[in-house]
Design a protein around this motif. Structure first.
Motif, PDB file in Angstrom:
ATOM      1  N   ARG A   1      42.601  38.174  33.230  1.00 11.09           N
ATOM      2  CA  ARG A   1      42.144  37.976  31.853  1.00 11.09           C
ATOM      3  C   ARG A   1      40.736  37.410  31.749  1.00 11.09           C
ATOM      4  O   ARG A   1      40.027  37.690  30.786  1.00 11.09           O
ATOM      5  N   ILE A   2      40.343  36.574  32.702  1.00 11.83           N
ATOM      6  CA  ILE A   2      39.075  35.875  32.584  1.00 11.83           C
ATOM      7  C   ILE A   2      38.241  36.069  33.835  1.00 11.83           C
ATOM      8  O   ILE A   2      38.725  36.539  34.859  1.00 11.83           O
ATOM      9  N   ALA A   3      36.957  35.689  33.737  1.00 15.59           N
ATOM     10  CA  ALA A   3      35.994  35.957  34.802  1.00 15.59           C
ATOM     11  C   ALA A   3      36.305  35.174  36.072  1.00 15.59           C
ATOM     12  O   ALA A   3      37.021  34.171  36.040  1.00 15.59           O
ATOM     13  N   PRO A   4      35.762  35.621  37.224  1.00  6.12           N
ATOM     14  CA  PRO A   4      35.964  34.897  38.483  1.00  6.12           C
ATOM     15  C   PRO A   4      35.559  33.432  38.349  1.00  6.12           C
ATOM     16  O   PRO A   4      34.630  33.088  37.608  1.00  6.12           O
ATOM     17  N   GLY A   5      36.265  32.578  39.071  1.00  4.42           N
ATOM     18  CA  GLY A   5      35.952  31.151  39.071  1.00  4.42           C
ATOM     19  C   GLY A   5      36.654  30.359  37.997  1.00  4.42           C
ATOM     20  O   GLY A   5      36.645  29.126  38.020  1.00  4.42           O
ATOM     21  N   HIS A   6      37.268  31.035  37.031  1.00  2.85           N
ATOM     22  CA  HIS A   6      38.063  30.365  35.998  1.00  2.85           C
ATOM     23  C   HIS A   6      39.531  30.528  36.391  1.00  2.85           C
ATOM     24  O   HIS A   6      40.058  31.643  36.342  1.00  2.85           O
ATOM     25  N   PRO A   7      40.218  29.484  36.795  1.00  6.56           N
ATOM     26  CA  PRO A   7      41.559  29.622  37.367  1.00  6.56           C
ATOM     27  C   PRO A   7      42.579  30.219  36.396  1.00  6.56           C
ATOM     28  O   PRO A   7      42.607  29.890  35.216  1.00  6.56           O
ATOM     29  N   GLU A   8      43.372  31.106  36.919  1.00  7.79           N
ATOM     30  CA  GLU A   8      44.554  31.599  36.226  1.00  7.79           C
ATOM     31  C   GLU A   8      45.764  31.183  37.049  1.00  7.79           C
ATOM     32  O   GLU A   8      45.694  31.138  38.276  1.00  7.79           O
TER      33      GLU A   8
END
Length: 385
Positions: free
Chosen positions: A317-324
């Protein structure tokens, strides 16, 4: 065309169980809301009328869509023009079959928490109910919804690891290392054979490890030898298990699950070794997959990076480096189910890249627990699956 043909907008969702004090109910509701695919409109959220109504108020259900009984809910919702299209079942294990059966026979899709049931006998009855119904059945083995788990699956399927030789999977917790307080609802039903079924840790978390290993590797189990323990005095269900595995094709493996491993919080870890390379994934650091070629340096693949493929990136869902993490993985199972439900509305096939655990995974999980108990009762003898 199906009975829900022509429906537009969010999927109208009901829930059975998951009332006040039930962590997993809140998880399911958050997962269902995450991408806007569902709207929770009805529920029988507790086994007692008073608590069910109070729970319904907490989550904003209209009073006339709050039910004291799941059968009453299934009958009425099936008759309503704006009735539910799917139901989430988040009850203790012994209730999965009776609840699911009521909705399946009325053509309402079922999204059921794992394990499928508490016993093999009930699992076979569930399978028969699913096969008889036109409705979809989804089992929420949420760890298969992590993007880097999908990446591992794709790498192995593409042959990057070569012939799979070894599979090591473990799931360790410590929250049942002592006898729980009498008011600990979550612990009380999980340690009660009447509500949990024949498996303790094997059913609660061992089935997660089992499904994860099978999903990622694609290997088919042949036999296992299990040594089960109940370390806490007075406990009748297993709280620790060491299981040796044999797969068709010659691969070997080990599975360890424990709820008495002091210091462990939610230690789910999978390692797979092939003739060309090995890989490792850990749930507590889920955005990273380590892959090491034979004789080469370890490579860290990170979620949503350019090095990853379609199978994992489509669930990101979100860009690399933003934890899911946990909620997003759970949400991915709900999102995949939503795509299948929308296809079902028009009679179209489920898209090829949509993947979610279903009745086959559920049967396999209960068969795993059943085999573990049989093996352990025979002094860890090998039993076939």
């Amino acid at each position: 065309m199906t009975r829900f043909a022509g429906r537009q907008g969010p999927i109208r969702l009901g829930m059975v169980g998951g009332g006040q004090g039930a962590m997993i109910g809140a998880v399911h509701r958050l997962a269902a809301r995450l991408d806007g695919h569902y709207e929770l409109v009805a529920g029988a959220l507790s086994s007692t009328a008073e608590k069910s109504r109070a729970s319904a108020r907490d989550v904003g259900l209209a009073p006339d869509r709050s039910y004291d009984d799941f059968k009453q809910m299934a009958i009425r919702e099936a008759r309503l023009k704006d009735g539910i299209e799917a139901v989430a079942i988040v009850t203790p294990n012994h209730m999965h079959l009776p609840v699911a059966r009521e909705f399946l026979k009325r053509g309402i899709h079922v999204i059921c928490d794992k394990p499928l049931t508490g016993t093999m006998s009930d699992a076979k009855k569930m399978q028969a109910a699913v096969e008889k119904s036109d409705a979809l059945f989804v089992l929420t083995h949420n760890y298969s919804g992590y993007p880097m788990v999908r990446e591992a699956h794709a790498l192995i399927a593409s042959g990057k690891l070569g012939d799979i030789r070894l599979v090591q999977v473990e799931y360790a917790q410590d929250w049942l290392a002592e006898a729980p307080a009498p008011d600990n609802k979550q612990a009380s039903w999980r340690t009660d054979p009447a509500r949990s079924g024949v498996g303790g840790a094997t059913g609660d978390i061992g089935t997660h490890a089992w499904q994860l290993a099978g999903f990622v590797t694609g290997l088919k189990p042949q036999a296992l030898a299990a040594d089960l323990q109940s370390f806490v005095p007075g406990r009748t269900l297993d709280d620790n298990a060491h299981v040796m595995l044999r797969f068709h094709g010659g691969a070997r493996g080990m599975l360890w699950c424990s709820q008495v491993a002091a210091g462990e919080e939610n230690g789910l870890r999978l390692r797979v070794y092939g003739s060309k390379a090995g890989l490792c994934w850990q749930q507590e650091n889920p955005n990273v997959l380590q892959m090491t070629p034979l004789g080469g340096p370890a490579t860290l693949l990170t979620r949503a990076s350019r090095a990853t493929g379609h199978e994992s990136r489509r669930l990101t869902r979100i860009a690399p480096g933003h934890p899911e993490g946990f909620f997003e993985a759970f949400g991915n199972i709900y999102a995949e189910a939503a795509q299948a439900i929308r296809a079902h509305r028009s009679g179209a096939p489920v898209p090829d890249d949509v993947t979610f655990p279903g009745i086959e995974d559920g049967i396999a999980g209960v068969a795993f627990v059943d085999a573990c108990v049989r093996s352990s009762n025979k002094n860890a003898a090998w039993v076939t699956l």
